[in-house]
Design an enzyme around this catalytic site. Structure first.
Site, PDB file in Angstrom:
ATOM      1  N   TYR A  86       8.393   0.255  35.156  1.00 43.86           N
ATOM      2  CA  TYR A  86       8.969   0.363  33.817  1.00 43.86           C
ATOM      3  C   TYR A  86       7.887   0.262  32.752  1.00 43.86           C
ATOM      4  CZ  TYR A  86      11.995  -0.703  29.813  1.00 43.86           C
ATOM      5  OH  TYR A  86      12.622  -0.693  28.591  1.00 43.86           O
ATOM      6  N   SER A  96       8.742  -0.071  24.699  1.00 46.40           N
ATOM      7  CA  SER A  96       9.028  -1.454  25.102  1.00 46.40           C
ATOM      8  C   SER A  96       7.771  -2.289  24.941  1.00 46.40           C
ATOM      9  CB  SER A  96       9.470  -1.486  26.569  1.00 46.40           C
ATOM     10  OG  SER A  96       9.468  -2.804  27.075  1.00 46.40           O
TER      11      SER A  96
END
Length: 263
Positions: free
Chosen positions: A168, A155
């Site tokens: 995350y 990501s």
């Protein structure tokens, strides 16, 4: 001029996945589903892994209807025992995999001052520890056979903090480091380990952000392509990294983000 048959043979030598076996976690939706479909249509026998049986059946049914060789295994990657069980069940379908795609993830993003240990542990278990355990289970066998491809899905949060990256972002940063460690260990034996780094992609994992039209438009404006990503944008990159064509590409984080990361 090169003949059509010669062109097809050349491309097949580079990119065909005929005879390969792939395990794709998170293979029932979003980027994982698109990658599972791409690998299957390139010739691989694909085992899709996810939690929901209904979506798995739909994804695999679409592939088998197209003449692909595909199956599914339902399982939760949130505990070590469950990951080990899923790995054995997946390997039993078509045999030991040549390709492992770690796309399964959870995206819990409370503000940092509300980030508790339960969210931290759950995030690390699925986003980082499961790819480590699956790599440990399948990587040595790939090395023994002299061919393997491990592909992680990371990501932008691995590189920059925005929209409450929290645990995350940490998990994705560590995942890219894991790819480099795996590459160091197994690349001398024909196993490449790389990471695909999306920008903002309209998938179920990003449902919260997708529901905010202004934020979606702002993220699109940060790209050079002028739009946010689609799951299908990852098909070509995944086939490339899974194929013979990428034999000398390893330990890399490759952005598939419409220029988001450099704009």
């Amino acid at each position: 001029m090169t003949s059509t048959a010669s062109q097809q043979s050349y491309l097949a030598d580079l990119f065909s996945l005929d005879g390969r076996v792939a395990v794709v976690t998170g293979g029932s939706s979003g980027i994982g589903r698109a990658i599972a479909g791409a690998l299957a249509r390139a010739g691989a026998s694909v085992v899709a892994v996810a939690r929901g049986e209904e979506r798995l059946a739909a994804a695999v049914g679409e592939l088998t209807a197209d003449g692909c060789r595909a199956a599914w295994v339902a399982g939760d990657l949130g505990s070590r025992e469950a990951v080990r069980a899923v790995a054995e069940e997946a390997a039993a379908v078509y045999g030991e995999p040549d390709i492992l795609v770690n796309c399964a993830g959870i995206n819990l993003r409370p503000p940092m001052d509300e980030l508790d240990e339960d969210v931290w542990d759950a995030t690390m278990a699925v986003n980082l520890e499961a790819p480590f355990l699956l790599g440990r289970r399948f990587g040595p066998g790939m090395a023994e056979r002299g061919f393997g491809r491990i592909i992680h899905i990371s990501s932008q949060q691995a590189h920059r903090a925005f929209v409450s990256s929290g645990a995350y972002g940490v998990s994705k940063g560590a995942l890219e480091s894991l790819a480099r460690s795996q590459a160091e260990a197994w690349s001398p034996y024909g196993v490449t380990c790389n990471t695909l780094v999306p920008g903002f992609v309209m998938t179920p994992l990003n449902a919260r952000l997708s529901a905010d039209p202004e934020r979606v438009a702002a993220l699109a404006a940060r790209t050079m392509a002028g739009r946010n990503g689609l799951a299908g944008d990852f098909a070509g990159a995944a086939v490339y990294l899974a194929s013979r064509a990428s034999a000398y590409v390893t330990g890399q984080s490759i952005c598939v983000d419409g220029g988001f990361s450099v704009h």
